[in-house]
Enzyme design. Structure first.
Site, PDB file in Angstrom:
ATOM      1  CB  THR A  56      44.192  31.490  33.890  1.00 30.26           C
ATOM      2  OG1 THR A  56      44.445  32.797  33.805  1.00 30.26           O
ATOM      3  CG2 THR A  56      44.367  30.945  35.273  1.00 30.26           C
ATOM      4  CE  LYS A  85      21.044  20.714  39.070  1.00 32.76           C
ATOM      5  NZ  LYS A  85      21.263  19.413  39.596  1.00 32.76           N
TER       6      LYS A  85
HETATM    7  C1  NCD Z   1      43.681  38.540  33.388  1.00 37.34           C
HETATM    8  C2  NCD Z   1      42.307  38.137  34.690  1.00 37.34           C
HETATM    9  O1  NCD Z   1      41.508  37.189  34.208  1.00 37.34           O
HETATM   10  O2  NCD Z   1      42.376  38.599  35.486  1.00 37.34           O
HETATM   11  N1  NCD Z   1      43.759  37.601  32.613  1.00 37.34           N
HETATM   12  C3  NCD Z   1      44.653  36.481  32.804  1.00 37.34           C
HETATM   13  O3  NCD Z   1      44.279  35.554  33.533  1.00 37.34           O
HETATM   14  N2  NCD Z   1      45.689  36.316  31.985  1.00 37.34           N
HETATM   15  C4  NCD Z   1      43.483  40.031  32.966  1.00 37.34           C
HETATM   16  C5  NCD Z   1      42.066  40.279  32.342  1.00 37.34           C
HETATM   17  O4  NCD Z   1      41.105  39.745  32.250  1.00 37.34           O
HETATM   18  O5  NCD Z   1      41.965  41.525  32.057  1.00 37.34           O
END
Ligand code: NCD
Length: 307
Positions: A56, A85
């Protein structure tokens, strides 16, 4: 339609908007990088992540720069920003407003992106708020389904794993329920989809079946969407260990699936999908990752150019 912030998937119930985003993502995906639109030229965007992320954060940061903006970034913001902090989220967001024309935020608390949006004069994009929502993942997942199957209507979709804590399914299921789909919701009994999301399906008359095993559904689905058991949301490790390996997809299961089904996963996988499955033509998760970059470019382009 103008999108001031992207906080919840509920903002994408308009099919015309979704169509426009699919079309734009697919146009951008087909472009040579030298042709990318530059709606963010001379702007600065910030990414602030209080929780771990690979895809992401890196896809947003690539998208931001591909669209011409400068990037400022705090990873591990819980530790490396003034949050440690004792600064409030609101004060941090108002501070970033002094430097940036947009903020992509991931935070462990449900509702954090909404709180950030409430005080921000620049667009706030929710990159995951605890076990709440992950709207941009849902957009890229829906785009991926549309790309692979050419449609969403008429599909049978299996959501498997931690449906209680997994924010990706909390955004994806409501988004897909705007179409004529049917769901199989497969999870350990303790990790069922929360009632509030099931209610949405009932209101829309969407057929769904809740299951704690997947024998009968594997051969039915067009899309098998696997998720990770969200270890970080468990109060104690023993409870996590009890359920962590309930659904592991190996070639034995894949052989029971339709020949044109697709296997998706927002990633990271721990061991929900055996690596031997990666070579099967139905494995779609790494293409899903790539689609995510183009959907995020399309979304940012939309946020900064729509009136
Ligand atoms: C997911 C999340 O962060 O919710 N990952 C992502 O953004 N592709 C899924 C996960 O962490 O299992």
């Amino acid at each position: 339609m103008k999108l001031d912030h992207v906080v919840s998937i509920k903002q994408f119930s308009d099919k015309a908007l979704l169509d426009e985003l699919f079309k734009s993502a697919s146009e951008i995906q087909a472009m040579d990088p030298s042709q990318y639109p530059k709606p963010l030229q001379n702007r600065t965007l910030a990414t602030i992540f209080y929780e771990p992320s690979t895809r992401t954060r890196l896809s947003f940061e690539t998208a931001i720069q591909n669209l011409g903006a400068n990037l400022i970034s705090t990873e591990n913001a819980g530790e490396f920003s003034s949050a440690i902090k004792g600064e409030s989220l609101e004060d941090t967001i108002m501070t970033i407003n002094a430097y940036a024309d947009g903020i992509v935020i991931r935070h462990p608390e449900v509702g954090a992106a909404k709180r950030a949006a409430a005080v921000s004069k620049v667009p706030v994009i929710n990159a995951g708020d605890g076990a709440g929502e992950h709207p941009t993942q849902a957009l890229l997942d829906a785009y991926s389904i549309y790309k692979a199957k050419g449609k969403i209507d008429g599909l049978k979709i299996g959501l498997v794993g931690d449906l209680l804590n997994g924010r990706t399914v909390h955004s994806l299921m409501p988004l897909l329920s705007g179409f004529d789909v049917e769901f199989y919701l497969v999870s350990p009994p303790s990790l069922r989809m929360p009632e509030e999301y099931l209610k949405v399906l009932e209101e829309k008359n969407i057929k769904y079946t809740e299951l704690d095993n997947w024998q009968d559904m594997l051969g039915q689905v067009d899309v098998l969407y696997m998720t990770r058991v969200q270890k970080e949301r468990f109060a104690n490790e023993a409870d996590y260990i009890k359920v962590k390996d309930d659904f592991i997809l190996t070639m034995e299961q894949v052989k029971q699936m339709k020949s044109d089904a697709i296997i998706m996963h927002p990633l990271p996988r721990v061991n929900e999908i055996d690596v031997a499955v990666d070579a099967d033509p139905r494995a779609y998760y790494f293409e899903e990752v790539r689609n995510g970059l183009f959907m995020r470019m399309a979304l940012l382009n939309y946020v900064y150019t729509s009136k």
